[in-house]
Enzyme design. Structure first.
Site, mmCIF file in Angstrom:
data_model
loop_
_atom_site.group_PDB
_atom_site.id
_atom_site.type_symbol
_atom_site.label_atom_id
_atom_site.label_comp_id
_atom_site.label_asym_id
_atom_site.label_seq_id
_atom_site.Cartn_x
_atom_site.Cartn_y
_atom_site.Cartn_z
ATOM 1 N N ARG A 190 117.831 14.865 104.002
ATOM 2 C CA ARG A 190 117.133 15.582 105.052
ATOM 3 C C ARG A 190 116.371 14.622 105.970
ATOM 4 O O ARG A 190 116.083 13.498 105.608
ATOM 5 C CB ARG A 190 116.157 16.604 104.450
ATOM 6 C CG ARG A 190 116.815 17.765 103.719
ATOM 7 C CD ARG A 190 115.778 18.686 103.100
ATOM 8 N NE ARG A 190 115.029 18.024 102.040
ATOM 9 C CZ ARG A 190 113.821 17.514 102.155
ATOM 10 N NH1 ARG A 190 113.192 17.555 103.332
ATOM 11 N NH2 ARG A 190 113.215 16.934 101.140
ATOM 12 N N LYS A 202 117.813 24.563 103.824
ATOM 13 C CA LYS A 202 116.376 24.363 103.838
ATOM 14 C C LYS A 202 115.724 24.996 105.065
ATOM 15 O O LYS A 202 114.531 25.324 105.043
ATOM 16 C CB LYS A 202 116.039 22.875 103.762
ATOM 17 C CG LYS A 202 116.300 22.262 102.391
ATOM 18 C CD LYS A 202 115.575 23.004 101.268
ATOM 19 C CE LYS A 202 115.757 22.318 99.926
ATOM 20 N NZ LYS A 202 115.166 23.110 98.812
ATOM 21 N N HIS A 261 109.512 26.901 95.476
ATOM 22 C CA HIS A 261 110.525 25.857 95.337
ATOM 23 C C HIS A 261 110.681 25.594 93.844
ATOM 24 O O HIS A 261 110.046 24.712 93.274
ATOM 25 C CB HIS A 261 110.080 24.595 96.075
ATOM 26 C CG HIS A 261 111.131 23.534 96.121
ATOM 27 N ND1 HIS A 261 110.843 22.195 96.096
ATOM 28 C CD2 HIS A 261 112.488 23.610 96.201
ATOM 29 C CE1 HIS A 261 111.957 21.488 96.154
ATOM 30 N NE2 HIS A 261 112.964 22.324 96.208
ATOM 31 N N SER A 308 112.348 16.425 93.135
ATOM 32 C CA SER A 308 113.621 15.800 92.776
ATOM 33 C C SER A 308 113.433 14.802 91.640
ATOM 34 O O SER A 308 112.514 13.980 91.652
ATOM 35 C CB SER A 308 114.197 15.082 94.001
ATOM 36 O OG SER A 308 115.418 14.460 93.696
ATOM 37 N N LYS A 364 114.387 19.888 87.110
ATOM 38 C CA LYS A 364 114.325 21.307 87.470
ATOM 39 C C LYS A 364 115.644 22.028 87.232
ATOM 40 O O LYS A 364 115.683 23.089 86.588
ATOM 41 C CB LYS A 364 113.904 21.416 88.947
ATOM 42 C CG LYS A 364 113.756 22.816 89.497
ATOM 43 C CD LYS A 364 112.918 22.807 90.785
ATOM 44 C CE LYS A 364 113.441 21.854 91.816
ATOM 45 N NZ LYS A 364 114.594 22.379 92.572
ATOM 46 N N THR A 365 116.731 21.460 87.726
ATOM 47 C CA THR A 365 118.042 22.099 87.565
ATOM 48 C C THR A 365 118.528 21.996 86.127
ATOM 49 O O THR A 365 118.995 22.968 85.537
ATOM 50 C CB THR A 365 119.067 21.457 88.524
ATOM 51 O OG1 THR A 365 118.634 21.657 89.867
ATOM 52 C CG2 THR A 365 120.440 22.075 88.346
ATOM 53 N N ASP A 393 116.885 26.746 92.698
ATOM 54 C CA ASP A 393 116.115 26.015 93.697
ATOM 55 C C ASP A 393 115.061 26.823 94.451
ATOM 56 O O ASP A 393 113.967 26.328 94.679
ATOM 57 C CB ASP A 393 117.072 25.382 94.715
ATOM 58 C CG ASP A 393 116.416 24.284 95.534
ATOM 59 O OD1 ASP A 393 115.536 23.594 95.005
ATOM 60 O OD2 ASP A 393 116.783 24.120 96.702
ATOM 61 N N ARG A 442 125.721 14.964 95.916
ATOM 62 C CA ARG A 442 125.512 16.349 95.500
ATOM 63 C C ARG A 442 126.814 17.141 95.488
ATOM 64 O O ARG A 442 127.814 16.740 96.075
ATOM 65 C CB ARG A 442 124.525 17.049 96.441
ATOM 66 C CG ARG A 442 123.090 16.543 96.323
ATOM 67 C CD ARG A 442 122.169 17.288 97.245
ATOM 68 N NE ARG A 442 120.785 16.845 97.138
ATOM 69 C CZ ARG A 442 119.873 17.425 96.372
ATOM 70 N NH1 ARG A 442 120.199 18.473 95.638
ATOM 71 N NH2 ARG A 442 118.636 16.976 96.334
#
Length: 532
Positions: free
Chosen positions: A60, A200, A219, A239, A243-244, A258, A324
């Site tokens: 980003r 996003k 988030h 990141s 989390k995932t 997410d 990704r």
């Protein structure tokens, strides 16, 4: 020429977008893959995946993100965190982008953000690249085909990577631009091929709209106990914190990985897909996510692959460490069909502490939860960026500062109110280092992290003995079945306890210095949590 299913009264020309070449509305995955290949946008990979590189931008561009400073939003936007654009600059940008688009082919997807229909928004995505249309079709929620006949948009996102902005004329920072206009219900993206900007932009949009309805945008990833949506857990984290990975528990049902909302009804996913990091992805540790990298239509971004076999190299980060894959939620076997859950029973805030100070798990009071939520701490480690020779703190408020258009206290107060109303238990989980800082200690054992999370989620930690942490004041379990007691006391894992004390004092000071910006806006009990 136009093709594809669309509301005949809501074509692009009905929105004042005219003079384009062919416009392809709501193509499905096979047609989008076929078209993207024919246009030379990428390569067909194993299992029918779509392999693509995004050129100069592999992540980003938060500094190029702007919000139009109109009268309706100028008092509610957090301008210290969001670059302003004048209405005149946006108008010029829009007209120049429309002129640039004339004669070119475009792809349109009419999609929804939000699994709860009461709070969902309908968003039209206009893409210069067919694979961007495939990406966003994975990531957002797809209306039933028959519903498209009467579909209209609440907001429209136009993404034109070949367009370059003029900073002086368009009141922006560079040739790359992401411009949000809440009055005109338009988001313009130019000068970058990175697909994550699409999703996003919708998250940022919902982060502004939902708090006015008393809904907490988050988030975070989320899951619930199999067959029991009332037992919902959410996982905040930046990141690299897990989390995932940690929410993808085969023993629980995945709500999403997410972006979620917390309404008076419960938890709901904003999205219809997942956008997972693939660096060092393991078929053993993350079999479900790994399997998506060989499924039809999965978008594989910026991964090195064998030119003959098309086999992916999960360790080669020569293009970027931010490699990704994007895929629909239904590619995960234990994903929720509704993407809905109950009110969070447990809230987990994940941090990767490379200083080796924080315990692997701690129980937080509501005031402490707000403190750590506003802090949004994780850390960079040596070698991740040029010039980083020792751990560096990263504080991203609400665990997602780049996507927060309102001041952090708005989200912090919403979270605190909902915790108080629904009685959620809050935990801080450190997936970083133990036995020393990065370079001296070792990474927290994933088996221990999973055991501690399981004990938190099944209620086992409610009955164990706790000690008060002398540095941050939160409660730390003294002993947990299946986890070595020494791991629960970070100071004991260091060879030199005095070195630990010095490192802890350093980290506490970093937290304190960062949190000073919020002191004028918070209650006394949160201030007390800030000083332990």
């Amino acid at each position: 020429m136009t093709t594809g299913r669309v509301n005949p009264k809501f074509r692009l020309e009905d929105q004042g977008i005219e003079g384009l070449g062919s416009v392809y509305y709501n193509l499905m995955e096979p047609a989008l893959v076929q078209t993207a290949l024919a246009r030379g946008e990428g390569t067909l990979g194993e299992g029918g995946t779509f392999l693509v590189t995004t050129g100069k931008f592999t992540g980003r561009s938060p500094k190029d993100k702007h919000v139009v400073k109109s009268d309706s939003v100028k008092k509610t936007i957090w301008w210290d965190n969001n670059a302003a654009m004048s209405p005149a600059g946006f108008d010029a940008l829009y007209q120049d982008m429309l002129e640039h688009m004339k004669g070119r082919d475009y792809f349109v997807q009419d999609l929804t953000g939000g699994a709860d229909p009461e709070h969902a928004i309908d968003v039209r995505f206009v893409s210069e690249l067919a694979w961007h249309n495939l990406f966003i079709r994975h990531m957002m929620r797809r209306p039933d085909r028959e519903d498209l006949d009467n579909w209209t948009a609440d907001f429209t996102v136009i993404n034109c990577p070949s367009f370059q902005a003029d900073p002086k004329k368009h009141d922006c920072r560079s040739e790359t631009v992401i411009a949000m206009n809440f009055d005109r219900k338009l988001i313009l993206i130019g000068g970058t091929e990175y697909a994550g900007e699409n999703k996003k932009s919708v998250f940022t949009l919902l982060n502004y709209l939902l708090p006015e309805k008393g809904i907490m945008p988050m988030h975070c990833s989320a899951n619930h106990a199999t067959g029991n949506p009332v037992d919902t857990a959410v996982f905040f984290g930046l990141s690299g914190t897990g989390k995932t990975t940690l929410s993808a528990d085969p023993a629980r049902t995945l709500i999403g990985d997410d972006e979620h909302g917390w309404s008076d009804r419960g938890t709901f996913n904003f999205e219809g897909g997942c956008y997972a990091k693939t660096i060092s992805l393991s078929p053993t540790a993350e079999p479900e996510i790994y399997a998506t990298t060989k499924k039809f239509g999965t978008v594989i971004e910026n991964m090195v692959f064998d030119p003959e076999t098309f086999a992916l190299d999960f360790e080669d980060d020569s293009l970027t460490a931010n490699m990704r894959c994007a895929y629909p939620l239904e590619y995960i076997s234990n994903a929720s069909a509704t993407a809905l859950g109950g009110h969070p029973k447990n809230i987990i805030m994940l941090t990767c502490d490379a200083f080796g100070v924080l315990p692997p798990i701690a129980r937080l009071t509501p005031a402490q939860a707000m403190y750590h939520f506003l802090s949004g701490f994780t850390s960079k480690v040596a070698g991740t960026e040029r010039g980083v020779t020792e751990p560096e703190p990263t504080f991203s408020t609400c665990f997602g500062a780049p996507f927060m258009p309102r001041r952090p206290e708005v989200y912090g107060n919403l979270l605190r109110e909902k915790i108080a109303t629904h009685g959620a238990t809050c935990w801080l989980v450190n997936t970083g280092w133990t036995g020393g800082a990065y370079g001296a200690g070792s990474r927290m054992p994933i088996r221990a992290t999973r055991a501690l999370l399981t004990a938190a989620l099944d209620g086992s930690l409610a009955s164990v003995k706790y000690r008060k942490d002398p540095n941050f004041g939160f409660e730390v379990p003294v002993s947990v079945s299946g986890v070595a007691d020494i791991l629960l006391d970070p100071r004991r894992t260091w060879n030199d306890p005095q070195a630990y004390d010095a490192q802890a004092a350093k980290l506490v000071e970093m937290f304190s210095n960062n949190f000073a910006q919020y002191l004028p806006y918070i209650d006394d009990d949160v201030k007390a949590a800030a000083i332990g």
